[in-house]
Design a protein around this motif. Structure first.
Motif, mmCIF file in Angstrom:
data_model
loop_
_atom_site.group_PDB
_atom_site.id
_atom_site.type_symbol
_atom_site.label_atom_id
_atom_site.label_comp_id
_atom_site.label_asym_id
_atom_site.label_seq_id
_atom_site.Cartn_x
_atom_site.Cartn_y
_atom_site.Cartn_z
ATOM 1 N N LEU A 46 67.299 61.230 18.534
ATOM 2 C CA LEU A 46 66.369 60.437 17.740
ATOM 3 C C LEU A 46 66.839 58.987 17.649
ATOM 4 O O LEU A 46 66.022 58.056 17.642
ATOM 5 C CB LEU A 46 66.240 61.042 16.344
ATOM 6 N N TRP A 47 68.146 58.787 17.604
ATOM 7 C CA TRP A 47 68.737 57.436 17.590
ATOM 8 C C TRP A 47 68.304 56.661 18.834
ATOM 9 O O TRP A 47 67.887 55.501 18.744
ATOM 10 C CB TRP A 47 70.245 57.552 17.502
ATOM 11 N N LYS A 48 68.371 57.298 19.983
ATOM 12 C CA LYS A 48 67.932 56.642 21.218
ATOM 13 C C LYS A 48 66.415 56.449 21.221
ATOM 14 O O LYS A 48 65.913 55.398 21.635
ATOM 15 C CB LYS A 48 68.358 57.462 22.432
ATOM 16 N N ASN A 53 67.305 51.882 15.956
ATOM 17 C CA ASN A 53 66.839 51.311 14.697
ATOM 18 C C ASN A 53 67.062 52.341 13.585
ATOM 19 O O ASN A 53 66.324 53.316 13.465
ATOM 20 C CB ASN A 53 65.346 50.974 14.809
ATOM 21 N N PRO A 54 68.089 52.146 12.748
ATOM 22 C CA PRO A 54 68.418 53.166 11.742
ATOM 23 C C PRO A 54 67.359 53.310 10.659
ATOM 24 O O PRO A 54 67.169 54.399 10.121
ATOM 25 C CB PRO A 54 69.747 52.677 11.164
ATOM 26 N N VAL A 55 66.674 52.207 10.321
ATOM 27 C CA VAL A 55 65.641 52.280 9.287
ATOM 28 C C VAL A 55 64.502 53.179 9.759
ATOM 29 O O VAL A 55 64.031 54.058 9.018
ATOM 30 C CB VAL A 55 65.117 50.869 8.941
ATOM 31 N N LYS A 56 64.084 52.986 10.980
ATOM 32 C CA LYS A 56 63.017 53.818 11.541
ATOM 33 C C LYS A 56 63.476 55.265 11.670
ATOM 34 O O LYS A 56 62.737 56.208 11.347
ATOM 35 C CB LYS A 56 62.590 53.279 12.899
ATOM 36 N N THR A 118 69.625 39.264 17.125
ATOM 37 C CA THR A 118 70.681 39.933 16.365
ATOM 38 C C THR A 118 70.900 41.366 16.858
ATOM 39 O O THR A 118 72.018 41.847 16.904
ATOM 40 C CB THR A 118 70.331 39.964 14.872
ATOM 41 N N HIS A 119 69.799 42.037 17.235
ATOM 42 C CA HIS A 119 69.880 43.418 17.705
ATOM 43 C C HIS A 119 68.517 43.803 18.270
ATOM 44 O O HIS A 119 67.489 43.231 17.878
ATOM 45 C CB HIS A 119 70.255 44.364 16.559
ATOM 46 N N GLU A 120 68.510 44.770 19.175
ATOM 47 C CA GLU A 120 67.239 45.173 19.785
ATOM 48 C C GLU A 120 66.276 45.802 18.780
ATOM 49 O O GLU A 120 65.062 45.884 19.033
ATOM 50 C CB GLU A 120 67.461 46.126 20.963
ATOM 51 N N SER A 121 66.776 46.251 17.631
ATOM 52 C CA SER A 121 65.890 46.823 16.608
ATOM 53 C C SER A 121 65.090 45.746 15.871
ATOM 54 O O SER A 121 64.189 46.056 15.102
ATOM 55 C CB SER A 121 66.701 47.643 15.589
ATOM 56 N N LEU A 122 65.422 44.478 16.102
ATOM 57 C CA LEU A 122 64.684 43.353 15.531
ATOM 58 C C LEU A 122 64.293 42.433 16.692
ATOM 59 O O LEU A 122 64.896 41.376 16.906
ATOM 60 C CB LEU A 122 65.549 42.616 14.508
ATOM 61 N N PRO A 123 63.275 42.826 17.475
ATOM 62 C CA PRO A 123 62.983 42.139 18.752
ATOM 63 C C PRO A 123 62.178 40.858 18.565
ATOM 64 O O PRO A 123 60.989 40.786 18.861
ATOM 65 C CB PRO A 123 62.193 43.197 19.529
ATOM 66 N N PHE A 573 66.388 47.047 40.466
ATOM 67 C CA PHE A 573 65.927 46.091 39.457
ATOM 68 C C PHE A 573 65.531 46.876 38.213
ATOM 69 O O PHE A 573 64.671 47.761 38.279
ATOM 70 C CB PHE A 573 64.723 45.285 39.973
ATOM 71 N N LEU A 574 66.178 46.564 37.085
ATOM 72 C CA LEU A 574 65.884 47.229 35.817
ATOM 73 C C LEU A 574 64.855 46.406 35.051
ATOM 74 O O LEU A 574 65.069 45.222 34.777
ATOM 75 C CB LEU A 574 67.155 47.392 34.984
ATOM 76 N N GLU A 575 63.760 47.036 34.698
ATOM 77 C CA GLU A 575 62.680 46.342 34.006
ATOM 78 C C GLU A 575 62.998 46.130 32.524
ATOM 79 O O GLU A 575 63.789 46.851 31.928
ATOM 80 C CB GLU A 575 61.379 47.156 34.116
ATOM 81 N N ASP A 576 62.313 45.121 31.958
ATOM 82 C CA ASP A 576 62.304 44.863 30.518
ATOM 83 C C ASP A 576 63.704 44.586 29.971
ATOM 84 O O ASP A 576 64.171 45.228 29.025
ATOM 85 C CB ASP A 576 61.653 46.029 29.771
ATOM 86 N N TYR A 577 64.346 43.610 30.559
ATOM 87 C CA TYR A 577 65.696 43.199 30.153
ATOM 88 C C TYR A 577 65.728 42.871 28.658
ATOM 89 O O TYR A 577 64.924 42.106 28.158
ATOM 90 C CB TYR A 577 66.094 41.975 30.969
ATOM 91 N N ASP A 578 66.657 43.479 27.941
ATOM 92 C CA ASP A 578 66.837 43.224 26.514
ATOM 93 C C ASP A 578 68.313 43.350 26.172
ATOM 94 O O ASP A 578 69.168 43.482 27.050
ATOM 95 C CB ASP A 578 65.977 44.168 25.670
ATOM 96 N N MET A 579 68.638 43.319 24.872
ATOM 97 C CA MET A 579 70.041 43.364 24.467
ATOM 98 C C MET A 579 70.704 44.670 24.867
ATOM 99 O O MET A 579 71.906 44.699 25.168
ATOM 100 C CB MET A 579 70.148 43.162 22.958
ATOM 101 N N ASP A 580 69.948 45.752 24.870
ATOM 102 C CA ASP A 580 70.512 47.052 25.227
ATOM 103 C C ASP A 580 70.947 47.065 26.692
ATOM 104 O O ASP A 580 72.082 47.440 27.015
ATOM 105 C CB ASP A 580 69.472 48.144 24.961
ATOM 106 N N ILE A 581 70.064 46.646 27.587
ATOM 107 C CA ILE A 581 70.424 46.565 29.008
ATOM 108 C C ILE A 581 71.591 45.608 29.196
ATOM 109 O O ILE A 581 72.525 45.885 29.964
ATOM 110 C CB ILE A 581 69.216 46.113 29.856
#
Length: 871
Positions: A46-48, A53-56, A118-123, A573-581
């Motif tokens: 569920l975390w993944k 996002n711990p709040v969600k 700050t984190h991917e949970s706040l995009p 090529f990895l799509e949708d580059y973000d902080m996690d990637i």
């Protein structure tokens, strides 16, 4: 339209788990692995699924699981320790408290930025600017800097990227659910939302204020998606960097003017305001308006006090890349506003123009920010040089190297980007509090004590995790495109955890040259087809939605891989580059490749993140790498050349990359000792960490901002605002009088003395000869007119003279007024001495600048007088 009445549902946590809500609501957990483990432990899948996002997640986890955890003593102990750690951090004395404990009243620094990563949970971020801003806040929290962030809360954030079957980037947007994010809405004591209003043409735009807690630092975000607004105005804070020029000016009005209004509405009066890029420059105008309304000041007086405590960090290394607005748009949105500043239209528009009298010139946000700030900086040493050249036109009387734009090199927040395993490794060999002492170069010598086997094993584990992540990501990409089962099987076999892995991940802009390797496709194929010494590449990154050329770079890479089936498993090529990637890549690749055209990269921070993890950089000498490169660390592409023929540059530098890879990098990686360890490679990893870790971190960066900018600005603010603004009003009067009398100044005579035995003699054009260790004494007679000797500073600008007769890298020396030398004709004498430390052709020029105890910066436009022997 039907009426919708909204209400909020919050997680129902058993009493023993109440602290989970407090911990989840403060992003402090995002850079503390031991706290993040609590959320993983609740439900890892569920975390993944909730994108970390711990709040969600707390709102989705089953009540049965929560009840089970409430009875789990081990989990409750872990939760108790996490809450204790958070409380101690929030209340413990900080670095700032210890260093600046003598300050009776803490300043308040407001840091304005269009995006925060700050984190991917706040995009609400796009790329490097946002990552830097997020890391800035985290280090401000670590150091206890009294700082708040100010930005916009985008309903849809930045676009989500996917590629069509032709490899062409497509964009789509997802709604951010603010109530299921680590955010809280700022409310009045009554519990109703606190809102602010910003005047727009023929209407008022209302904004909610939200707060994200970043450790000790509050990040305040404005949201225009309020029922009181029209649909068009509700969309102002909808997307980051979306819409046309008019949408951009609306966003920047909300950010700058609305952001400052929000702080005052919450009872937060900033002492210092820091603009991270020019997007927030309208803040400086609102600050002037606010000072005028609160203290009955003139425009000039309000500018003096606010400019003294405004800071501007410029990021764009080309003038064309900055925000600017046509005059018609400025008239539309500020026609009602400049009167509130106490100035007329032409004065107002001149604030944003390079040439104040050019009525056709557009309004440039960086020019406004520069004019309304005292402290200005680029984000690397090279970028500081480039910025001085770009904006030298604002100080036409100054040599380029004297343009008052300095540099503070960027850094990264170490614990955010470091893998958990490497963090544990550093704790064992550098000490448990290594991150608190990260700027201490001496502790990094202990990296040599780390056994090669241990460092390599951890690095390989990070690479295996990256490969597993990439396979899962690619599989999802293929499923979305409706791929056949056989293709899905292929995704599970891409990449080899044992192969030399090269990463390239960044914004796909043409100057970053994401397709440079494709200049020599036969060499790339040969490299990727080598089974004895395998090499593989992982690409990621987004192009701006309107950047067709950038999108084509991505398409070229995808096409090359699909057209050559034999290498499809080795170039992805990895799509949708973000902080996690980004975290997976900077922790898991072997080489971080970066090949921008010099000097187009202002700084670049992704390579710093990689270096902290022991990843070797290969880059052109641009941005931070000019300071980060050491010969026994990573590699440089070229030697810092700049070319007029860009095609030729691409050819030369692509060849340089392949020559390095084929002749040095690949053989070095596969050169193994008897125990199968690449010990010479590991030596380079250690050298990289030892050099880069203490230098390129945001603890050093934010401390540098504090020492050089924040505290001097705060001191000057306190001085100028004390005693009902008497000092600033006196300064403004003095400056006005000095400007009016400036034309009275005149150099009458210049005399020199080459030795004690020789008398002073007027400079008659001959070139005196002196010995190293000698001294050239200079006297200057200056006609003051209506001014006093204390109103000016006569300076010697001196240094080595080049072949064209110009002074190179000159230095400034203040001359001293010779007491009682002012004669009845209003001529005063000033004296100075030039030490002769090196041989060669030296030179000097004399100039006069204003001087006043409260003047923060002496370089006032139109108030710099150089001696001209021909006049």
């Amino acid at each position: 339209m039907q009426t919708v009445r909204t209400f909020t549902v919050k997680p129902s946590l058993p009493e023993p788990l109440k602290d989970l809500k407090i911990i989840a609501s403060n992003l402090y957990w995002s850079w503390h692995y031991e706290i993040t483990d609590i959320f993983r432990r609740i439900d890892y899948d569920l975390w993944k699924q909730c994108a970390h996002n711990p709040v969600k997640m707390l709102g989705m986890v089953s009540q049965a699981r929560l009840e089970d955890l409430a009875r789990n003593e081990g989990f409750l102990y872990q939760l108790q320790q996490a809450k204790k750690q958070l409380d101690e951090t929030l209340n413990a004395p900080s670095w700032y408290d210890k260093i600046y404990s003598a300050k009776t009243k803490k300043p308040l620094i407001a840091y304005f930025s269009a995006e925060f990563g700050t984190h991917e949970s706040l995009p609400i971020y796009s790329g490097g600017l946002g990552m830097l801003a997020g890391d800035h806040l985290k280090s401000a929290s670590d150091l206890g800097i009294p700082l708040v962030g100010v930005g916009l809360l985008y309903q849809k954030g930045y676009f989500r990227q996917y590629l069509n079957t032709d490899g062409w980037q497509q964009e789509h947007y997802l709604d951010n659910d603010f109530y299921n994010m680590p955010l809280e809405q700022v409310t009045k004591p009554s519990g109703h939302p606190l809102t602010i209003s910003v005047q727009f043409p023929a209407r008022t735009v209302v904004c909610n204020i939200w707060k994200a807690s970043i450790g000790r630092v509050g990040l305040y975000l404005l949201d225009s998606n309020v029922p009181a607004n029209s649909p068009a105005d509700r969309a102002i804070t909808q997307t980051l960097y979306g819409g046309d020029n008019e949408m951009r000016i609306c966003q920047e009005i909300i950010l700058g003017i609305g952001g400052l209004k929000a702080l005052y509405a919450m009872g937060l009066e900033p002492t210092v305001c820091h603009m991270n890029e020019g997007h927030a420059a309208f803040m400086a105008l609102e600050r002037v308006r606010k000072m005028r309304s609160l203290h009955n000041m003139s425009f000039d007086e309000a500018v003096e006090v606010t400019r003294a405590s405004n800071i501007f960090t410029v990021h764009t290394p080309v003038a064309a890349g900055n925000d600017e607005f046509p005059v018609e748009l400025m008239d539309k949105y500020f026609g009602h506003y400049f009167g509130k500043l106490g100035i007329h239209r032409d004065q107002f528009l001149a604030l944003g123009r390079l040439k104040a009298q050019d009525h056709h010139e557009s309004f440039k946000m960086p020019v406004l920010a520069i004019r309304m700030s005292t402290f200005r900086n680029g984000v690397s040493q090279l970028h500081g040089e480039v910025s001085r050249k770009i904006w030298a036109g604002l100080w036409p009387e100054l040599p380029v190297d004297q343009v008052p734009i300095t540099s503070i090199t960027n850094g990264v927040h170490a614990r955010t980007w470091l893998s958990g395993e490497v963090n544990s490794l550093y704790e064992r060999y550098l000490g448990a509090r290594w991150s608190d002492e990260i700027v201490d170069k001496s502790i990094w010598h202990n990296v040599d004590q780390i056994p090669d086997e241990e460092l390599w094993r951890i690095h390989q584990r990070c690479k295996e995790r990256l490969v597993g992540f990439a396979r899962a990501r690619l599989k999802r990409q293929l499923q979305r495109r409706g791929a056949f089962h056989t293709e899905l099987g292929w995704a599970e076999e891409v990449l080899d955890p044992e192969a030399l892995t090269i990463g390239f991940a960044r914004r796909f802009a043409t100057y970053k040259r994401g397709n440079l390797l494709l200049r020599e496709p036969h060499r790339l194929l040969k490299l990727l087809s080598n089974t004895e010494q395998p090499v593989q590449f992982i690409f990621a990154g987004k192009a701006h939605p309107r950047d067709t050329a950038g999108k084509d770079l991505i398409r070229q890479i995808v096409h090359f891989a699909s057209e050559n089936p034999q290498i499809r498993r080795k170039l992805v090529f990895l799509e949708d580059y973000d902080m996690d990637i980004a975290r997976y890549m900077v922790q898991g690749v072997d080489i971080w490749l970066n090949n921008p055209r010099r000097p187009m990269e202002a700084s670049g921070t992704s390579g710093m993140k990689a270096a902290l993890n022991g990843v070797l950089n290969m880059s052109t000498l641009d941005g931070w790498w000019c300071e980060g490169y050491i010969p026994d660390g990573g590699w440089i592409i070229g030697a810092g050349e700049e070319y007029d023929d860009l095609s030729y540059q691409d050819q030369v530098e692509s060849q340089a990359i392949y020559n390095m890879l084929e002749q040095e990098v690949v053989p070095l990686f596969y050169s193994r000792s008897k125990d199968r360890l690449p010990r010479r490679w590991i030596r380079r990893m250690k050298n990289t960490v030892k050099w880069c870790a203490p230098r390129f971190n945001t603890s050093r960066m934010v401390a540098e901002y504090t020492r050089k900018f924040y505290n001097p600005s705060a001191v000057k603010w306190d001085e100028l605002t004390e005693n009902t603004m008497e000092r600033v009003k006196a300064l403004s009067l003095w400056k006005s009088a000095t400007r009016n009398a400036w034309s009275d100044l005149q150099f009458v005579d210049v005399q020199v003395q080459t030795s004690k035995e020789e008398p002073f003699a007027s400079w008659n054009g001959h070139k005196p000869e002196l010995m190293v260790g000698g001294e050239l004494k200079v006297l200057s007679q200056v006609r003051l007119g209506r001014l006093k000797p204390t109103d000016i500073s006569v300076q010697i600008y001196h240094g080595q003279v080049d072949s064209s007769g110009r002074i190179e890298g000159g230095h400034i020396m203040d001359m001293q007024y010779v007491e009682n030398s002012l004669n009845p004709d209003g001529v005063a004498t000033f004296a100075g001495e030039l030490p002769c430390r090196v041989s060669g052709q030296q030179g000097f020029s004399l100039r006069i600048v204003p001087s006043h105890p409260d003047l923060v910066e002496p370089y006032e436009s139109g108030m710099i007088l150089w001696e001209n022997a021909n006049r």
